[in-house]
Design a protein around this motif. Structure first.
Motif: not given
Length: 403
Positions: A66-85, A123-125
């Motif tokens: 989801f999005g383009r995180p740079k190989g580490a966790p970034e809260p704005k790219f979490s899939l949690a809201p998408v899982a809810e949808a 996965t890109r985290f």
């Protein structure tokens, strides 16, 4: 579907009750500033695969970037809201794990009931995803017994979750992947002739490989949008202030010559809608393409061009479409694309041809024209669709081939 195992093969392979099925989906959907999904098209397309597998009693474990995180966790790219949808789309509560490997993933998988659906975190985290790192592939595989790829839109990338997993687990194509590959086979793999390709968009530079591949595979190639201006200029036409890549005139002439040798007819506009400025409601008129005023720009195809295209569509058996014919975002310059799309849609509905479209602005243009639902198949895959049309090998598809 020749060469790839599908869900039908998976269901014949034995009892899935309680088995862990890793499904690579594309959950990279548009969201607003609050994280709410604004377009659920991709979620709707994977719903059948998820529900079918869940109905067999399997544990359905969804992987995605989801999005383009740079190989580490970034809260704005979490899939949690998408899982809810996704819960709303599949009609059942979708669980979520805070990581895609390690203890958080294992605990969530262990807790998931048979027939349940779980989304693992982006996965890109992890840097190993885009590197297709074997160690990361192994870590992902520890949570699955079977791998299903239902993300054709990511198949042009050789990442851990799109390609690597297919080499370490029994691999199958999901329903959306199967439909996409069947549609592409219909369009260019083994199409019914005559085949007409429509290629539009702003620049020739982004579609040289596409054009060079298509001239050997289709009977007629219709070139529209801003890229047609470069071909017109290459033929010596004066195109006023129109968008044009003057450094590619030789390349355009090379493509025209190659098409002639291949027996492919290239169709360019014979008239155009022109205006002095590109804005809604701008004063516009239709002129022949060899009579464009110096202070005006070409923004759409004209009615004579549309009439000529209609003749090509009406004798075609297959139409493959990539890109708009004009500046469709702003009326009145959307008329050429809309008219052509509606005609192809109508001919598809009455059964005289099969039509496959996708890539870039194509989906938006066909939706604006109200024609998308009438096409045989409209791909939401973007870059993967375009690379397939260019003749490229897609790693995520190649990895699914029966070995």
């Amino acid at each position: 579907m020749a060469g790839h195992k599908t869900l039908d093969d998976l269901f014949k392979s034995g009892d899935l009750n309680g088995r862990r099925v890793l499904v690579r989906a594309d959950l990279n959907v548009p969201t607003d500033e609050h994280g709410h999904v604004t377009d659920a098209t991709r979620l709707n397309r994977i719903a059948d695969t998820l529900k079918e597998i869940a109905a067999k009693g399997a544990k359905v474990i969804v992987l995605s970037h989801f999005g383009r995180p740079k190989g580490a966790p970034e809260p704005k790219f979490s899939l949690a809201p998408v899982a809810e949808a996704l819960s709303g789309v599949v009609g059942a509560k979708v669980a979520f794990a805070s990581d895609c490997i390690g203890a958080p993933a294992k605990e969530a998988v262990d807790a998931l009931p048979a027939g349940g659906i779980l989304v693992l975190e982006n996965t890109r985290f992890h840097a190993g995803e885009e590197k297709n790192d074997p160690v990361f592939v192994k870590a992902l595989a520890e949570n699955g017994d079977v791998y299903v790829n239902d993300a054709f839109s990511c198949a042009h990338r050789a990442h851990a979750s799109t390609e690597g997993l297919a080499h370490v687990l029994p691999a199958y194509a999901g329903r959306a992947m199967e439909a996409e590959l069947d549609a592409l086979e219909t369009a260019l793999g083994n199409p019914e002739h005559p085949v007409v390709a429509v290629v539009g968009g702003a620049k020739v530079s982004t579609k040289i490989a596409l054009l060079l591949n298509l001239i050997h595979r289709v009977d007629t190639l219709i070139v529209g949008g801003g890229m047609a201006n470069t071909f017109l200029a290459a033929q010596g036409k004066k195109i006023g202030k129109s968008l044009c890549e003057y450094d590619l005139l030789d390349k355009a002439r090379e493509i025209l010559a190659a098409a002639g040798k291949a027996g492919c007819e290239i169709v360019l506009p014979v008239d155009a809608v022109v205006a002095r400025e590109f804005k809604a409601g701008a004063e516009a008129r239709t002129v022949p393409v060899d009579a464009v005023p110096e202070d005006m720009m070409i923004l759409d195809i004209g009615s004579d061009t549309m009439a000529y295209l209609a003749g090509r569509f009406e004798t075609a058996k297959t139409v493959v479409w990539n890109g708009p014919l004009g500046a469709f975002e702003i009326p009145p310059f959307d008329q050429g694309t809309a008219s052509a799309a509606r005609l192809v849609g109508m001919l598809t509905k009455i059964g005289t041809l099969k039509s496959v479209a996708g890539g870039g602005d194509t989906v938006a243009a066909l939706n604006d024209a109200g024609a998308a639902d009438d096409f045989t198949y409209v791909s939401a895959a973007g870059g993967a669709f375009l690379e397939w049309m260019e003749g490229a090998v897609l790693p995520g598809v190649a990895a699914l081939e029966v070995r």
